[in-house]
Design a protein around this motif. Structure first.
Motif, PDB file in Angstrom:
ATOM      1  N   GLU A 112       0.818  -1.211   0.000  1.00  0.00           N
ATOM      2  CA  GLU A 112       0.000   0.000   0.000  1.00  0.00           C
ATOM      3  C   GLU A 112       0.853   1.263   0.000  1.00  0.00           C
ATOM      4  OE1 GLU A 112      -2.375  -0.871   3.399  1.00  0.00           O
ATOM      5  OE2 GLU A 112      -3.564  -2.394   2.332  1.00  0.00           O
ATOM      6  N   ILE A 113       1.987   1.212   0.693  1.00  0.00           N
ATOM      7  CA  ILE A 113       2.876   2.384   0.698  1.00  0.00           C
ATOM      8  C   ILE A 113       3.516   2.573  -0.682  1.00  0.00           C
ATOM      9  CG2 ILE A 113       5.000   3.329   1.685  1.00  0.00           C
ATOM     10  CD1 ILE A 113       4.218   1.994   4.334  1.00  0.00           C
ATOM     11  N   MET A 114       3.910   1.465  -1.319  1.00  0.00           N
ATOM     12  CA  MET A 114       4.465   1.590  -2.669  1.00  0.00           C
ATOM     13  C   MET A 114       3.414   2.126  -3.638  1.00  0.00           C
ATOM     14  SD  MET A 114       7.226   1.325  -4.483  1.00  0.00           S
ATOM     15  CE  MET A 114       8.335   0.235  -3.589  1.00  0.00           C
ATOM     16  N   TYR A 132       4.874   8.878   0.206  1.00  0.00           N
ATOM     17  CA  TYR A 132       5.599   7.606   0.365  1.00  0.00           C
ATOM     18  C   TYR A 132       6.648   7.717   1.464  1.00  0.00           C
ATOM     19  CZ  TYR A 132       9.034   3.949  -0.807  1.00  0.00           C
ATOM     20  OH  TYR A 132       9.919   2.908  -0.750  1.00  0.00           O
ATOM     21  N   ARG A 133       7.428   8.805   1.458  1.00  0.00           N
ATOM     22  CA  ARG A 133       8.472   8.973   2.471  1.00  0.00           C
ATOM     23  C   ARG A 133       7.880   9.017   3.870  1.00  0.00           C
ATOM     24  NH1 ARG A 133      10.167  12.898  -1.132  1.00  0.00           N
ATOM     25  NH2 ARG A 133       9.607  14.604   0.286  1.00  0.00           N
ATOM     26  N   ALA A 134       6.803   9.765   4.024  1.00  0.00           N
ATOM     27  CA  ALA A 134       6.178   9.881   5.339  1.00  0.00           C
ATOM     28  C   ALA A 134       5.625   8.535   5.803  1.00  0.00           C
ATOM     29  CB  ALA A 134       5.057  10.927   5.292  1.00  0.00           C
ATOM     30  N   PHE A 139       6.107   3.593   9.081  1.00  0.00           N
ATOM     31  CA  PHE A 139       6.228   2.133   9.080  1.00  0.00           C
ATOM     32  C   PHE A 139       7.517   1.716   9.787  1.00  0.00           C
ATOM     33  CE2 PHE A 139       6.510  -1.753   5.994  1.00  0.00           C
ATOM     34  CZ  PHE A 139       6.216  -2.622   7.042  1.00  0.00           C
ATOM     35  N   ALA A 140       8.605   2.371   9.461  1.00  0.00           N
ATOM     36  CA  ALA A 140       9.899   2.028  10.054  1.00  0.00           C
ATOM     37  C   ALA A 140       9.876   2.223  11.566  1.00  0.00           C
ATOM     38  CB  ALA A 140      10.995   2.887   9.429  1.00  0.00           C
ATOM     39  N   ARG A 141       9.223   3.275  12.007  1.00  0.00           N
ATOM     40  CA  ARG A 141       9.197   3.585  13.444  1.00  0.00           C
ATOM     41  C   ARG A 141       8.197   2.744  14.214  1.00  0.00           C
ATOM     42  NH1 ARG A 141       9.594  10.225  12.843  1.00  0.00           N
ATOM     43  NH2 ARG A 141      11.884  10.350  13.086  1.00  0.00           N
ATOM     44  N   SER A 142       7.298   2.061  13.497  1.00  0.00           N
ATOM     45  CA  SER A 142       6.232   1.327  14.174  1.00  0.00           C
ATOM     46  C   SER A 142       6.640  -0.065  14.629  1.00  0.00           C
ATOM     47  CB  SER A 142       5.015   1.208  13.252  1.00  0.00           C
ATOM     48  OG  SER A 142       5.307   0.344  12.150  1.00  0.00           O
ATOM     49  N   GLY A 143       7.828  -0.530  14.192  1.00  0.00           N
ATOM     50  CA  GLY A 143       8.220  -1.896  14.539  1.00  0.00           C
ATOM     51  C   GLY A 143       9.706  -2.094  14.398  1.00  0.00           C
ATOM     52  N   SER A 144      10.087  -3.352  14.248  1.00  0.00           N
ATOM     53  CA  SER A 144      11.511  -3.705  14.193  1.00  0.00           C
ATOM     54  C   SER A 144      11.927  -4.212  12.815  1.00  0.00           C
ATOM     55  CB  SER A 144      11.815  -4.774  15.246  1.00  0.00           C
ATOM     56  OG  SER A 144      11.006  -5.925  15.033  1.00  0.00           O
ATOM     57  N   ASP A 145      11.130  -3.948  11.791  1.00  0.00           N
ATOM     58  CA  ASP A 145      11.442  -4.432  10.448  1.00  0.00           C
ATOM     59  C   ASP A 145      12.655  -3.681   9.901  1.00  0.00           C
ATOM     60  OD1 ASP A 145      11.493  -4.817   7.610  1.00  0.00           O
ATOM     61  OD2 ASP A 145       9.403  -5.454   7.667  1.00  0.00           O
ATOM     62  N   GLU A 146      13.785  -4.381   9.797  1.00  0.00           N
ATOM     63  CA  GLU A 146      15.036  -3.763   9.376  1.00  0.00           C
ATOM     64  C   GLU A 146      14.955  -3.213   7.959  1.00  0.00           C
ATOM     65  OE1 GLU A 146      19.140  -5.295  10.650  1.00  0.00           O
ATOM     66  OE2 GLU A 146      18.910  -6.107   8.622  1.00  0.00           O
ATOM     67  N   ASN A 147      14.323  -3.959   7.070  1.00  0.00           N
ATOM     68  CA  ASN A 147      14.240  -3.504   5.686  1.00  0.00           C
ATOM     69  C   ASN A 147      13.350  -2.283   5.540  1.00  0.00           C
ATOM     70  OD1 ASN A 147      15.935  -5.447   4.224  1.00  0.00           O
ATOM     71  ND2 ASN A 147      14.487  -6.961   5.021  1.00  0.00           N
ATOM     72  N   ALA A 148      12.316  -2.177   6.365  1.00  0.00           N
ATOM     73  CA  ALA A 148      11.489  -0.971   6.342  1.00  0.00           C
ATOM     74  C   ALA A 148      12.322   0.245   6.742  1.00  0.00           C
ATOM     75  CB  ALA A 148      10.296  -1.136   7.273  1.00  0.00           C
ATOM     76  N   ALA A 155      14.818   6.505   1.011  1.00  0.00           N
ATOM     77  CA  ALA A 155      13.893   7.493   0.459  1.00  0.00           C
ATOM     78  C   ALA A 155      14.144   8.877   1.051  1.00  0.00           C
ATOM     79  CB  ALA A 155      12.457   7.052   0.730  1.00  0.00           C
ATOM     80  N   LEU A 156      14.428   8.942   2.337  1.00  0.00           N
ATOM     81  CA  LEU A 156      14.696  10.230   2.976  1.00  0.00           C
ATOM     82  C   LEU A 156      15.955  10.878   2.397  1.00  0.00           C
ATOM     83  CD1 LEU A 156      13.901   9.195   6.649  1.00  0.00           C
ATOM     84  CD2 LEU A 156      12.622  10.870   5.300  1.00  0.00           C
TER      85      LEU A 156
END
Length: 484
Positions: A112-114, A132-134, A139-148, A155-156
């Motif tokens: 969905e983000i893509m 997308y960046r936001a 997404f990155a801050r919401s969990g521990s997903d390294e690839n996110a 992107a930043l």
């Protein structure tokens, strides 16, 4: 195998491994997704897309294979988005969204983000990319997903840039990217993308030392040829911090990878994209050091990449004035290089001919070097100095990070001041050179000579010791102040 060798082997194996678990029961599809993401992290979008396409072929219902194609077809820090890339990525993500019913909740968020990034038209992409960046950052801050976290950082940086001001990255986005990358390196120090971005983040930093472990880890890794950009990245750090021998080592490995890539049609396309840049970095490092035979080797390589002989310029840099004078006039930098060599050899007619050509030059530091030497020979020191300062300005405008001048202008200025007996001014010029290009051995040589002439013997001894360490193994002897 000894313990240190074992440790290096483990680091090398881990640094080439990227795992991105997706909803598939097909091991080949999972392996293709992992490889595709790794190659995207190596900025090889074409090969990454082929891997994701292979995953889609192996598992036709795998939504994340389509997500991966959209990712690979899009931009990276070195690749701005084109209309053709936009169309390809938008086309790829649409069937991925249709398949998201079979995806996990985490995968649906990626999809969905893509889709946000390619929601509108190419003309509206800046707006959609901001969304997308936001979303990726949230997404990155919401969990521990390294690839996110890595994809959010990428992107930043694409938008925030690499510029530093007042000792820190200039944009909030880039500072956030640095925080993300630093946290990943703390938990997963051999992650290839984190180490890749680490070096980029410090490319223009006033203090690049935090990137040292990142360069060392990438140098220790055994990457496939398709990831040659990761092999090249340590050369950024080494050349920016004045370890020109290490920059040559990284560049040799990169050159070997490029040669392997050029053996296939698919690989050659990627190799040709990075070939000139990567070889120029190796050549720049060789031109800083004192081994003429090594510089000649890289001169041949850069000559092939640019379809113009750099041999005359190489000869000039190493004081081989007869060679610089007699090599073909079509060589890069001529007639300036030939004119400077003519001046050294006493061929005044040739020197004057080259001068007439170069008086029309509006930019480029080599013509300015020649005109400066002519002004100096005519006793016009003010014009000679002004021309070198203009050359320094040209270099500052066109060289930054790992891209350094083949003959630094303030190094030339230092030797000019020495010839005039202005040793304090020479010390200042050489000090400025070493601030911009650490461990420049010719600047160290000149600095030691100027300090000695001023009676500052302790400082001169330290500069001479540094010069000897960098010049070790050189096949060239420096003498006097007659450079370039």
């Amino acid at each position: 195998m000894t313990l240190p060798a074992l440790v290096i082997a483990v680091v090398a194996a881990a640094a080439t491994s990227v795992h991105f678990p997706v909803s598939t029961h097909d091991p080949a599809a999972q392996a293709a997704v992992d490889r595709g993401l790794f190659l995207y992290y190596a900025y090889n979008g074409d090969e990454a897309a082929r891997s994701f396409e292979a995953a889609a072929t192996n598992d036709g219902g795998l939504a994340m294979a389509r997500w991966g194609i959209a990712l690979a077809d899009g931009p990276d820090l070195n690749t701005p988005l084109s209309p053709a890339q936009f169309e390809a990525a938008q086309t790829a993500i649409r069937p991925g969204i249709l398949l998201e019913g079979s995806a996990s909740p985490n995968e649906r968020r990626y999809l969905e983000i893509m889709a946000m990034r390619y929601a509108g038209t190419y003309a509206e992409w800046q707006r959609d990319d901001a969304a997308y960046r936001a979303a990726m950052l949230a997404f990155a801050r919401s969990g521990s997903d390294e690839n996110a976290k890595l994809l959010a950082a990428e992107a930043l940086l694409e938008h925030g840039g690499l510029t530093w001001q007042n000792g820190r990255l200039a944009s909030d986005e880039s500072r956030t990217a640095l925080d993300l990358v630093t946290a990943i390196l703390h938990d997963d120090p051999v992650n290839p993308m984190a180490n890749h971005l680490c070096i980029h983040l410090y490319d223009l930093a006033p203090d690049r030392r935090p990137a040292l472990p990142c360069a060392q880890r990438l140098d220790a890794a055994d990457f496939p040829p398709e990831a040659e950009h990761l092999t090249h990245m340590p050369a950024h750090f080494w050349i920016e911090t004045g370890n020109y021998a290490a920059a040559l080592g990284s560049s040799e490995r990169t050159y070997a990878a490029l040669q392997m890539l050029e053996q296939t049609t698919e690989g050659a396309r990627h190799a040709n994209r990075y070939l000139r840049h990567d070889i120029l970095v190796g050549y720049s490092a060789a031109m800083m050091l004192g081994n003429y035979s090594t510089a000649q080797l890289w001169s041949r390589r850069v000559s092939g990449a640019y379809n113009s002989s750099f041999d005359a310029l190489t000869s000039l840099r190493f004081g081989r004035y007869e060679d610089a004078y007699t090599l073909p006039e079509a060589s890069y930098g001529n007639p300036s290089v030939r004119g400077i060599a003519a001046l050294h050899l006493g061929h005044s007619a040739e020197e004057q001919s080259a001068t007439r050509v170069n008086r029309d030059a509006k930019s480029g530091y080599l013509p300015q070097f020649l005109l400066s030497r002519i002004a100096e020979s005519q006793g016009n020191s003010a014009d000679a100095r002004r021309l070198i300062e203009e050359a320094a300005g040209n270099q500052a405008a066109t060289s930054s990070g790992e891209l350094i001048p083949l003959i630094p202008a303030r190094e030339v200025l230092g030797f000019f001041e020495m010839r005039r007996g202005k040793n304090a001014a020479a010390v200042a010029a050489f000090t400025q050179t070493l601030s911009a290009y650490p461990n420049d051995p010719r600047a160290l040589y000149g600095l030691a000579a100027a300090l000695t002439a001023m009676g500052r013997n302790a400082e001169a001894g330290r500069a001479r010791a540094r010069f000897s360490a960098v010049w070790k193994g050189a096949d060239t002897t420096l003498a006097g102040a007659d450079f370039p």
